[in-house]
Design an enzyme around this catalytic site. Structure first.
Site, PDB file in Angstrom:
ATOM      1  N   ASP A 121      -6.188  -4.932  -4.387  1.00  0.00           N
ATOM      2  CA  ASP A 121      -6.509  -4.282  -5.659  1.00  0.00           C
ATOM      3  C   ASP A 121      -5.873  -2.910  -5.543  1.00  0.00           C
ATOM      4  O   ASP A 121      -6.400  -2.032  -4.855  1.00  0.00           O
ATOM      5  CB  ASP A 121      -8.028  -4.164  -5.848  1.00  0.00           C
ATOM      6  CG  ASP A 121      -8.354  -3.637  -7.234  1.00  0.00           C
ATOM      7  OD1 ASP A 121      -7.613  -2.741  -7.703  1.00  0.00           O
ATOM      8  OD2 ASP A 121      -9.319  -4.111  -7.852  1.00  0.00           O
ATOM      9  N   HIS A 122      -4.725  -2.739  -6.195  1.00  0.00           N
ATOM     10  CA  HIS A 122      -3.935  -1.535  -5.893  1.00  0.00           C
ATOM     11  C   HIS A 122      -4.649  -0.250  -6.311  1.00  0.00           C
ATOM     12  O   HIS A 122      -4.305   0.822  -5.845  1.00  0.00           O
ATOM     13  CB  HIS A 122      -2.535  -1.626  -6.500  1.00  0.00           C
ATOM     14  CG  HIS A 122      -2.489  -1.551  -7.983  1.00  0.00           C
ATOM     15  ND1 HIS A 122      -2.665  -2.646  -8.781  1.00  0.00           N
ATOM     16  CD2 HIS A 122      -2.293  -0.505  -8.811  1.00  0.00           C
ATOM     17  CE1 HIS A 122      -2.577  -2.271 -10.034  1.00  0.00           C
ATOM     18  NE2 HIS A 122      -2.347  -0.987 -10.094  1.00  0.00           N
ATOM     19  N   HIS A 180     -10.394  -4.190 -11.025  1.00  0.00           N
ATOM     20  CA  HIS A 180     -10.163  -2.746 -10.890  1.00  0.00           C
ATOM     21  C   HIS A 180     -11.398  -1.906 -11.227  1.00  0.00           C
ATOM     22  O   HIS A 180     -11.801  -1.028 -10.474  1.00  0.00           O
ATOM     23  CB  HIS A 180      -9.021  -2.283 -11.800  1.00  0.00           C
ATOM     24  CG  HIS A 180      -7.712  -2.953 -11.525  1.00  0.00           C
ATOM     25  ND1 HIS A 180      -7.258  -3.203 -10.253  1.00  0.00           N
ATOM     26  CD2 HIS A 180      -6.749  -3.405 -12.353  1.00  0.00           C
ATOM     27  CE1 HIS A 180      -6.072  -3.794 -10.330  1.00  0.00           C
ATOM     28  NE2 HIS A 180      -5.747  -3.926 -11.587  1.00  0.00           N
TER      29      HIS A 180
HETATM   30  P1  NAP Z   1       6.416 -12.728 -13.017  1.00  0.00           P
HETATM   31  O1  NAP Z   1       7.272 -11.594 -13.420  1.00  0.00           O
HETATM   32  O2  NAP Z   1       6.196 -13.856 -13.976  1.00  0.00           O
HETATM   33  O3  NAP Z   1       7.074 -13.314 -11.664  1.00  0.00           O
HETATM   34  C1  NAP Z   1       6.691 -14.555 -11.108  1.00  0.00           C
HETATM   35  C2  NAP Z   1       7.550 -14.821  -9.888  1.00  0.00           C
HETATM   36  O4  NAP Z   1       7.167 -16.081  -9.331  1.00  0.00           O
HETATM   37  C3  NAP Z   1       9.041 -14.927 -10.186  1.00  0.00           C
HETATM   38  O5  NAP Z   1       9.775 -14.391  -9.107  1.00  0.00           O
HETATM   39  C4  NAP Z   1       9.279 -16.432 -10.258  1.00  0.00           C
HETATM   40  O6  NAP Z   1      10.637 -16.699 -10.023  1.00  0.00           O
HETATM   41  C5  NAP Z   1       8.331 -16.902  -9.156  1.00  0.00           C
HETATM   42  N1  NAP Z   1       7.929 -18.293  -9.301  1.00  0.00           N
HETATM   43  C6  NAP Z   1       7.421 -18.905 -10.403  1.00  0.00           C
HETATM   44  N2  NAP Z   1       7.171 -20.193 -10.150  1.00  0.00           N
HETATM   45  C7  NAP Z   1       7.532 -20.415  -8.867  1.00  0.00           C
HETATM   46  C8  NAP Z   1       7.513 -21.555  -8.019  1.00  0.00           C
HETATM   47  N3  NAP Z   1       7.091 -22.756  -8.442  1.00  0.00           N
HETATM   48  N4  NAP Z   1       7.924 -21.412  -6.741  1.00  0.00           N
HETATM   49  C9  NAP Z   1       8.368 -20.223  -6.274  1.00  0.00           C
HETATM   50  N5  NAP Z   1       8.408 -19.106  -7.035  1.00  0.00           N
HETATM   51  C10 NAP Z   1       7.992 -19.207  -8.312  1.00  0.00           C
HETATM   52  O7  NAP Z   1       4.972 -12.275 -12.547  1.00  0.00           O
HETATM   53  P2  NAP Z   1       4.528 -10.800 -12.053  1.00  0.00           P
HETATM   54  O8  NAP Z   1       4.242  -9.972 -13.240  1.00  0.00           O
HETATM   55  O9  NAP Z   1       5.494 -10.319 -11.039  1.00  0.00           O
HETATM   56  O10 NAP Z   1       3.121 -11.112 -11.376  1.00  0.00           O
HETATM   57  C11 NAP Z   1       2.982 -11.767 -10.123  1.00  0.00           C
HETATM   58  C12 NAP Z   1       1.508 -11.797  -9.736  1.00  0.00           C
HETATM   59  O11 NAP Z   1       1.055 -10.461  -9.581  1.00  0.00           O
HETATM   60  C13 NAP Z   1       0.578 -12.428 -10.781  1.00  0.00           C
HETATM   61  O12 NAP Z   1      -0.496 -13.042 -10.110  1.00  0.00           O
HETATM   62  C14 NAP Z   1       0.063 -11.224 -11.562  1.00  0.00           C
HETATM   63  O13 NAP Z   1      -1.182 -11.471 -12.170  1.00  0.00           O
HETATM   64  C15 NAP Z   1      -0.051 -10.203 -10.443  1.00  0.00           C
HETATM   65  N6  NAP Z   1       0.038  -8.818 -10.901  1.00  0.00           N
HETATM   66  C16 NAP Z   1       1.123  -8.373 -11.578  1.00  0.00           C
HETATM   67  C17 NAP Z   1       1.190  -7.054 -11.975  1.00  0.00           C
HETATM   68  C18 NAP Z   1       2.399  -6.522 -12.698  1.00  0.00           C
HETATM   69  O14 NAP Z   1       2.390  -5.308 -12.995  1.00  0.00           O
HETATM   70  N7  NAP Z   1       3.397  -7.306 -12.997  1.00  0.00           N
HETATM   71  C19 NAP Z   1       0.138  -6.177 -11.678  1.00  0.00           C
HETATM   72  C20 NAP Z   1      -0.957  -6.648 -10.952  1.00  0.00           C
HETATM   73  C21 NAP Z   1      -0.996  -7.979 -10.575  1.00  0.00           C
HETATM   74  P3  NAP Z   1      11.328 -18.118 -10.435  1.00  0.00           P
HETATM   75  O15 NAP Z   1      10.938 -18.390 -11.840  1.00  0.00           O
HETATM   76  O16 NAP Z   1      12.795 -17.907 -10.222  1.00  0.00           O
HETATM   77  O17 NAP Z   1      10.786 -19.120  -9.495  1.00  0.00           O
END
Ligand code: NAP
Length: 486
Positions: free
Chosen positions: A174-175, A237
């Site tokens: 939890d950042h 958070h």
């Molecule tokens: P995102 O931009 O949708 O990225 C998802 C990543 O997962 C991509 O690199 C995607 O690349 C990969 N992926 C998807 N399906 C896959 C599979 N079957 N096998 C391997 N890789 C796969 O999501 P995000 O915003 O970075 O969020 C990631 C996590 O962090 C989530 O749980 C989110 O709730 C959490 N989070 C995000 C933030 C934020 O600010 N973004 C903040 C807090 C928490 P490919 O499609 O090329 O596989």
């Protein structure tokens, strides 16, 4: 002179979802900053993993474009030599042998598997990590929030992860807990003799925790509509911040000493059931309006359909224990609010008797304001005499400590601290499984109450502080939301 930051053991950081928003915007810049500070041993590797068909050079080119703004090209090229990429689908075996061989080539490294993907891939990834024999030596797994969407789904994920990694290897991040001000809350409370004697229902009137965003859901609408503000922000958070304010002094900073105290707070939260959900909670959803000087669409327009998901929550939480009985904790969070601000406000009780007459002005409550973002710092609002002639006039002013002004350099991002804590194997600032469960146990009845009431979230204009009911929630109790410009 300040000592250079301590180095850590050589490690491999594997980022599942290495091409995603979180990896590119937060995790890789965080590692680059630590590299620039000399904290990353030269043989350490950062390995991005996702389905996209990239090789090391292609991934490095992607990163170069987003990291070049941080530092000059020479340093960046040096850093990128430590970055690798393997294309993989978490749900298929193709590519895993090659990936496993890469990891095995540095058998002595600490292994950090960071699951920066949708939580519905956590189980597949952990099963394959186990199946390919990669949980060896000093291995740890990092789980991004949200862990599940209720207690039952969180348990399913935690059970499955627990079959491969034991609890001491599991880092639920939890950042917010890595933010400078949150650490400082610990130091303010337990490193000064001044506050702790006042830190209870005898002297504190109420606490406010606000996490406000100006942005809408943007490209994350698909994910967000499945979650909503309660699951995305409050369950993790805001409750973690509440715990840091409300916990009893831990005997030490040992991981379980701190987490035991936080758990007690979560367990003492008074349940909000069906009968009280309308009284103690408000949910809203933004409509078109003006945010940051520009006209912006409403949530249904961004999503492309009508939706019952809340983008705003305000609620009144109560902690049923001796220290906090009768002290409400007002929490609010939302998207498309007028300001990007995260802060904790501790409002003290008024003086018992005023010796000043009406012409002096009104006495206001002392407030301790801990600002987590944007400008991290601490303000203590005090009443003083307005300087100069003109009689004894009262004025409320802040003792103001902006960390940026006081300490110059920009504060490191929370992910910088937390990622290295994982490498060190220090889980103090990470959520233990029982904390996540206790938080869901409190959140689930609220979510169920909303579902049973079957009422649409209250609309609010983008650029406003949420539905008017959120103002009424606190004003009914004779209090107001803190306004730092007052
Ligand atoms: P995102 O931009 O949708 O990225 C998802 C990543 O997962 C991509 O690199 C995607 O690349 C990969 N992926 C998807 N399906 C896959 C599979 N079957 N096998 C391997 N890789 C796969 O999501 P995000 O915003 O970075 O969020 C990631 C996590 O962090 C989530 O749980 C989110 O709730 C959490 N989070 C995000 C933030 C934020 O600010 N973004 C903040 C807090 C928490 P490919 O499609 O090329 O596989």
């Amino acid at each position: 002179m300040t000592a250079p930051p301590p180095s850590v053991e050589a490690f491999d950081l594997v980022i599942f979802g290495g091409t995603g928003d979180l990896a590119l915007r937060k995790l890789l810049p965080a590692m680059f900053h630590r590299f620039l500070d000399g904290q990353i041993p030269p043989s350490s590797r950062i390995i991005g993993v996702a389905r996209e068909a990239l090789d090391d050079a292609g991934y490095r080119a992607q990163l170069r474009a987003s990291l070049i703004k941080i530092c000059d090209a020479a340093k960046l090229d040096q850093f990128l030599q430590q970055v690798f990429y393997r294309p993989l689908d978490a749900r298929k075996d193709d590519g895993w042998d090659d990936f496993a061989a890469l990891i095995a080539s540095e058998a002595g490294h600490v292994r950090v598997f960071y699951l920066s993907t949708s939580p519905n891939l956590f189980v597949d990834i952990c099963n394959r990590l186990g199946g390919y024999g990669l949980n060896q030596g000093k291995s740890r797994v990092v789980l991004e929030k949200p862990i599940g969407r209720d207690l039952e789904s969180a348990n399913r994920i935690n059970d499955a992860v627990g079959k491969v990694f034991n609890e001491s290897q599991t880092f639920r991040i939890d950042h917010y807990l890595g933010k400078e001000t949150v650490q400082n809350l610990l130091v303010l409370r337990f490193g000064n003799a001044l506050f702790e004697p006042l830190w209870n229902s005898a002297h504190i009137d109420h606490v406010q925790i606000t996490v406000a965003e100006t942005v809408g859901v943007g490209h994350r609408a698909g994910y967000y509509d499945h979650a909503g503000a309660m699951r995305d922000m409050v369950q993790n958070h805001l409750l973690q911040l509440l715990c840091m304010v409300a916990m009893e002094p831990p005997a030490s900073l040992a991981p379980d000493a701190v987490r035991d105290e936080k758990l007690k707070v979560l367990n003492a939260l008074q349940p909000i059931d069906d009968a009280h959900v309308g009284q103690f909670t408000v949910r809203g959803q933004y409509r078109a309006g003006v945010a940051e000087g520009a006209s912006v669409p409403g949530y249904p327009d961004e999503l492309g359909s009508a939706s019952n998901t809340e983008t705003f929550v305000a609620l009144k939480a109560q902690i049923a224990n001796w220290r906090w009985a009768g002290v409400p904790f007002y929490l609010r969070t939302g998207k498309r609010l007028p300001e990007r601000v995260s802060e904790i406000v501790v409002a003290f009780k008024p003086v018992p008797h005023s010796i000043f007459d009406a012409s002096s002005g009104t006495l206001t409550q002392n407030r301790l304001v801990l600002r987590l973002q944007p400008d991290e710092g601490v303000k203590l609002w005090l009443t003083i005499k307005h300087p100069g002639p003109g009689g004894l006039r009262l004025r409320t002013v802040p003792l103001d400590m902006s960390f940026a002004e006081a300490f110059g350099a920009q504060q490191p991002d929370a992910y910088e601290r937390l990622l290295l804590d994982v490498v060190r194997g220090n889980p103090t600032l990470f959520m233990r499984r029982d904390e996540v469960e206790a938080a869901w146990r409190w959140a689930d009845p609220i979510l169920a109450g909303w579902a049973n009431a079957n009422e649409a979230p209250r609309p609010y204009a983008a650029g406003s502080w949420g539905p008017s009911a959120a103002v009424a929630l606190i004003e009914r109790d004779g209090r107001t939301w803190h306004d730092d410009s007052e």
